[in-house]
Scaffold this motif. Structure first.
Motif, mmCIF file in Angstrom:
data_model
loop_
_atom_site.group_PDB
_atom_site.id
_atom_site.type_symbol
_atom_site.label_atom_id
_atom_site.label_comp_id
_atom_site.label_asym_id
_atom_site.label_seq_id
_atom_site.Cartn_x
_atom_site.Cartn_y
_atom_site.Cartn_z
ATOM 1 N N ASN A 343 19.059 9.855 -16.032
ATOM 2 C CA ASN A 343 20.405 9.300 -15.896
ATOM 3 C C ASN A 343 21.294 10.316 -15.193
ATOM 4 O OD1 ASN A 343 20.502 6.614 -17.354
ATOM 5 N ND2 ASN A 343 19.520 7.885 -18.913
ATOM 6 N N ARG A 366 29.797 3.646 -12.471
ATOM 7 C CA ARG A 366 28.710 2.668 -12.334
ATOM 8 C C ARG A 366 28.890 1.853 -11.059
ATOM 9 N NH1 ARG A 366 29.660 1.564 -18.261
ATOM 10 N NH2 ARG A 366 28.175 2.980 -19.262
ATOM 11 N N LEU A 370 25.993 4.870 -9.973
ATOM 12 C CA LEU A 370 25.463 5.922 -10.849
ATOM 13 C C LEU A 370 24.961 5.345 -12.170
ATOM 14 C CD1 LEU A 370 28.103 8.752 -10.277
ATOM 15 C CD2 LEU A 370 25.837 8.528 -9.274
ATOM 16 N N LYS A 371 24.022 6.072 -12.773
ATOM 17 C CA LYS A 371 23.527 5.695 -14.097
ATOM 18 C C LYS A 371 24.306 6.469 -15.139
ATOM 19 C CE LYS A 371 18.881 4.691 -12.489
ATOM 20 N NZ LYS A 371 17.459 5.045 -12.595
ATOM 21 N N VAL A 372 25.102 5.733 -15.896
ATOM 22 C CA VAL A 372 26.064 6.362 -16.796
ATOM 23 C C VAL A 372 25.845 5.894 -18.226
ATOM 24 C CG1 VAL A 372 28.511 6.708 -17.261
ATOM 25 C CG2 VAL A 372 27.739 6.311 -14.897
ATOM 26 N N ILE A 373 25.610 6.844 -19.120
ATOM 27 C CA ILE A 373 25.511 6.509 -20.544
ATOM 28 C C ILE A 373 26.796 6.946 -21.226
ATOM 29 C CG2 ILE A 373 24.276 6.921 -22.692
ATOM 30 C CD1 ILE A 373 21.832 7.041 -21.407
ATOM 31 N N GLU B 34 20.070 -0.361 -15.945
ATOM 32 C CA GLU B 34 19.908 1.097 -15.875
ATOM 33 C C GLU B 34 21.227 1.806 -15.588
ATOM 34 O OE1 GLU B 34 16.537 2.303 -13.536
ATOM 35 O OE2 GLU B 34 15.140 1.303 -14.913
ATOM 36 N N SER B 35 22.172 1.110 -14.973
ATOM 37 C CA SER B 35 23.476 1.740 -14.741
ATOM 38 C C SER B 35 24.196 2.024 -16.065
ATOM 39 C CB SER B 35 24.336 0.880 -13.813
ATOM 40 O OG SER B 35 24.840 -0.233 -14.511
ATOM 41 N N PHE B 36 23.748 1.369 -17.144
ATOM 42 C CA PHE B 36 24.287 1.641 -18.480
ATOM 43 C C PHE B 36 23.302 2.481 -19.316
ATOM 44 C CE2 PHE B 36 26.973 -1.769 -17.117
ATOM 45 C CZ PHE B 36 28.153 -1.660 -17.822
ATOM 46 N N GLY B 37 22.279 3.007 -18.666
ATOM 47 C CA GLY B 37 21.305 3.831 -19.374
ATOM 48 C C GLY B 37 20.295 3.057 -20.203
ATOM 49 N N GLU B 39 16.804 1.431 -21.057
ATOM 50 C CA GLU B 39 15.457 1.840 -20.685
ATOM 51 C C GLU B 39 14.503 0.641 -20.678
ATOM 52 O OE1 GLU B 39 14.116 5.561 -22.447
ATOM 53 O OE2 GLU B 39 16.097 5.817 -23.347
ATOM 54 N N PRO B 40 13.551 0.651 -19.737
ATOM 55 C CA PRO B 40 12.640 -0.498 -19.614
ATOM 56 C C PRO B 40 11.568 -0.505 -20.695
ATOM 57 C CG PRO B 40 11.982 1.221 -18.080
ATOM 58 C CD PRO B 40 13.248 1.706 -18.751
ATOM 59 N N ARG B 102 18.896 1.308 -26.424
ATOM 60 C CA ARG B 102 19.275 0.416 -25.317
ATOM 61 C C ARG B 102 18.026 0.104 -24.507
ATOM 62 N NH1 ARG B 102 23.887 4.507 -25.107
ATOM 63 N NH2 ARG B 102 25.827 3.327 -24.990
ATOM 64 N N TRP B 103 17.605 -1.136 -24.546
ATOM 65 C CA TRP B 103 16.347 -1.516 -23.893
ATOM 66 C C TRP B 103 16.534 -2.766 -23.035
ATOM 67 C CZ3 TRP B 103 11.763 -1.345 -27.973
ATOM 68 C CH2 TRP B 103 11.472 -0.001 -28.257
ATOM 69 N N TYR B 104 15.752 -2.861 -21.951
ATOM 70 C CA TYR B 104 15.713 -4.106 -21.175
ATOM 71 C C TYR B 104 14.285 -4.397 -20.731
ATOM 72 C CZ TYR B 104 15.022 -1.897 -16.600
ATOM 73 O OH TYR B 104 14.488 -1.219 -15.541
ATOM 74 N N LEU B 140 30.467 -5.207 -26.199
ATOM 75 C CA LEU B 140 31.210 -4.984 -24.964
ATOM 76 C C LEU B 140 30.265 -4.578 -23.836
ATOM 77 C CD1 LEU B 140 34.200 -4.958 -24.080
ATOM 78 C CD2 LEU B 140 34.214 -2.499 -24.531
ATOM 79 N N GLU B 141 29.319 -3.715 -24.133
ATOM 80 C CA GLU B 141 28.381 -3.242 -23.118
ATOM 81 C C GLU B 141 27.512 -4.383 -22.597
ATOM 82 O OE1 GLU B 141 27.294 1.304 -23.658
ATOM 83 O OE2 GLU B 141 25.507 0.076 -23.745
ATOM 84 N N GLN B 144 29.474 -6.526 -20.366
ATOM 85 C CA GLN B 144 29.671 -5.846 -19.077
ATOM 86 C C GLN B 144 28.428 -5.933 -18.194
ATOM 87 O OE1 GLN B 144 31.338 -2.061 -20.990
ATOM 88 N NE2 GLN B 144 32.141 -1.894 -18.909
ATOM 89 N N LYS B 151 28.073 -10.136 -10.641
ATOM 90 C CA LYS B 151 28.872 -9.594 -9.538
ATOM 91 C C LYS B 151 27.981 -8.950 -8.469
ATOM 92 C CE LYS B 151 32.839 -7.367 -10.558
ATOM 93 N NZ LYS B 151 33.679 -6.407 -11.382
#
Lengths: 436, 436
Positions: A343, A366, A370-373, B34-37, B39-40, B102-104, B140-141, B144, B151
């Motif tokens: 990140n 973001r 950028l990857k922002v935590i 990933e922009s929110f950190g 992880e896959p 945080r996972w996706y 909220l995350e 977003q 977007k």
């Protein structure tokens, strides 16, 4: 009653560490194929069973395939391999698109097997095929892709080798030198296919069961001793079968010109079993003495579209599974570490009042890609650095009540131990600072 | 007998055009997460059926799931959704890893359905979840990420909206205002869930079947008229249920601060059926009048790990399928063209003697990371440009016998119509020329 947390037998959970490794594999595979202009495709996980029956016969269907009858009485299977699917898809479009057709895919495949090292009930398999290529040049391309892929992981010719053969040569040796009939030829293919997997005694025993005459066995053993392209050419010449080696000779010349001969070994025992190959056949072997096994296989086929009543369209392809690839890379210490994510920055706040400011800066960064935590609670400074390490960020932002008042953030570079203060409106300056 | 060329009913073949589109979707999804950190992760296509039974009850299992008994008498299913898998996986690791998790994932999911617009038997679904987040900040995350994803395809608030609600509000209105018992409450959830899918008359008819008293119906209709967060806050206050709206109020404040309010609409009819949500629930709706439907849904849940006998761990998540996403993008003319691949150069030769030279230059350019297509036969110059267009290359190399003699290649820039000759050893110069 508690439900099991384990995945279904023979399958894998990909936690982030494993999934990052898989993404690394997939990315190298896509790059290797796309560098030759191969285009991606995929098909459904489920296919009707008749597709596999038509191609592989009843044996595979009964023993290894996951099949069931759906609610509409269709007999379907989870795909055990990709070739029937790609053949089905090519049969839909081959008349309209320009040749050669260059396609690749990385499907998830299932087989009902007893799980063991290098063999699970599912794997992801890189499949690369060229259809309608002229002469040996399609084969050459497929071999190049396979070699480039292994090289892209850092492997060289001391770690793997391509054992290759030509089924036309085998067919001709059986027919013209051994002079065996079709039924015996079929059985010989099966026996030779297992040559490397059994002891010499066991091999001889199975061979004796065929009741071949002494001369035939002598001739077979002479053939099985060949281990150089130049020798097989010489051998076929001596048997008045020179024409049969033309293609191998031509391929060999071009592999030489492209400086790939170091990777190639002629191997008379590579026949790819009862598969649908009709020309070149090859297997990539691990040279690691602790993992002496085939990593992947491939070859040329003439008749894949036949079952769809389509005109002949030849092709060459190969498949490489992720499980065997991983074993190979681990054995040669070529596998990078994937336990930590990557990140750009960890944004923390030390006062509840700073929550919004943290989220706003995070949003703007973001938007710049950028990857922002962000932490979602206020975090003590002594815990911030440990967290940054876990999240794989070189930078941490700190926001306390002072920073809220001054509309700013502190950013620390953990590696250089430097620190700077930025106005929260100076997104470009922050971005520049984060570039390393 | 000829085998069918079509894919199994309700599933799709991804030819290169479709697969490139899918890769475009996947890449945007990964980037948003990933922009929110995030992880896959991924899990197996097959899970034991008891996992779904424990979570969803018998109804889904019987009607829509692909299930069968394997050869070892295990009752397994092709995953119809990802949540049970992610819950199973989180239950294995949640005690050791730092929160929030945080996972996706972007799994392929199967359901036995009658295929129709926007609904096939399989789709690929972006799943994004946060576990163990404090307060409203996880929600909220997730909101977003969903907004950023839309977007990133070029969509804005005129094209989609997030309809949201809180199941705690609904629970409290049913219990404290309508004063209905648990059984009726359960039935009301089902009826309200279908509010937008039926006519007002049909809605009233189903409602009447519950035999509620007149006051109860009056109160329900009053609740169903609410369509603003400020109104629902006011409404709950008037019913002495102010505490119930605290979370929604807080979430709303932060959405405002992040300038996301344009995307958000309070909607009392969003309840997400009989699902496992316990807090926030939301659906993203297409504003296109021709495709007025939910594109994706999500929400917060408190008890996903219960079936594994693990302590409570709350989370928020959402899922977005590729089929509905495609319909959305097509409707708003946001879908780029994927029919042509992108390659860097097409290398052709006009004389058989030039074959090797073409392949050698191609190899060297590929080592520099370029996407290089070579023809495998000699190609007439008048056919070269048409081929280059099909292969998506701006440059073509021509090699004839003169170029073989001079160890050079001609490269044409199709767009600018300029042309240059390079020594085949000048790989760096060629590379520079190809940079556009």
């Amino acid at each position: 009653v508690s439900i099991s947390k384990k995945p279904y037998k023979g399958t894998r959970d990909f936690f982030p560490t494993q999934k990052r490794m898989q993404n690394y594999f997939f990315s190298k595979m896509s790059k290797a194929a796309e560098s030759f202009g191969y285009e991606p495709y995929d098909g459904p996980m489920l296919e009707e069973v008749e597709l596999y029956k038509a191609k592989s016969g009843e044996e595979l269907i009964n023993d290894q395939i996951y099949s069931f009858t759906d609610r509409g009485e269709r007999f379907v299977a989870i795909r055990p391999e990709m070739t029937p699917t790609v053949a089905r898809m090519v049969s839909q479009v081959h008349k309209e698109v320009s040749k050669p057709i260059r396609w690749y895919s990385i499907p998830n495949l299932y087989r009902y097997e007893r799980p063991q090292k290098g063999r699970l009930r599912e794997h992801w398999q890189f499949n690369c095929d060229i259809f309608g290529a002229n002469d040996i040049f399609g084969e050459l391309e497929i071999l190049q892709i396979a070699i480039n892929l292994f090289k892209s992981f850092g492997a060289d010719h001391t770690m793997f080798e391509i054992l290759l053969n030509d089924r036309e040569i085998v067919d001709n040796v059986f027919k013209e030198v051994l002079k065996v009939d079709e039924e015996t030829s079929y059985k010989l293919y099966k026996i030779i296919d297992r040559y490397k997997k059994v002891t010499p005694e066991a091999f001889d025993k199975t061979l004796n069961e065929l009741n071949l005459d002494a001369n035939c066995i002598k001739e077979l053993k002479e053939y099985l001793k060949l281990n150089k392209t130049s020798d097989v050419i010489e051998y076929l010449k001596s048997k008045n079968l020179s024409d049969t080696s033309k293609r191998l000779e031509n391929l060999s010349t071009h592999l030489n010109l492209l400086q790939l001969s170091d990777f190639i070994v002629y191997d008379p025992t590579i026949v790819r079993g009862l598969d649908y190959y009709t020309g070149l056949v090859f297997e990539i072997f691990d040279k690691n003495p602790d993992n002496r096994r085939a990593l992947c296989g491939g070859g040329s086929y003439a008749n894949l579209l036949k079952i769809f009543n389509e005109p002949e369209l030849g092709g060459t392809g190969f498949g490489l599974g992720d499980v065997t690839l991983e074993n190979f890379l681990v054995g040669h210490k070529l596998l990078p570490e994937f336990s930590t994510p990557k990140n750009d920055i960890l944004i923390t706040f030390q006062d509840d009042i700073a929550t919004t400011q943290a989220m706003q800066v995070a949003s703007e960064l973001r938007e710049q890609g950028l990857k922002v935590i962000t932490t979602l609670d206020k975090t003590k400074i002594n815990k911030v650095f440990n967290l940054a390490e876990k999240k794989g960020t070189q930078f941490v932002a700190l926001i306390g009540s002072d920073e809220v008042t001054s509309k700013s953030i502190q950013i620390k570079n953990i590696k250089t131990k430097s620190q700077e203060q930025f106005k929260i409106t100076d997104i470009t300056k922050i971005q520049d600072y984060l570039k390393v």
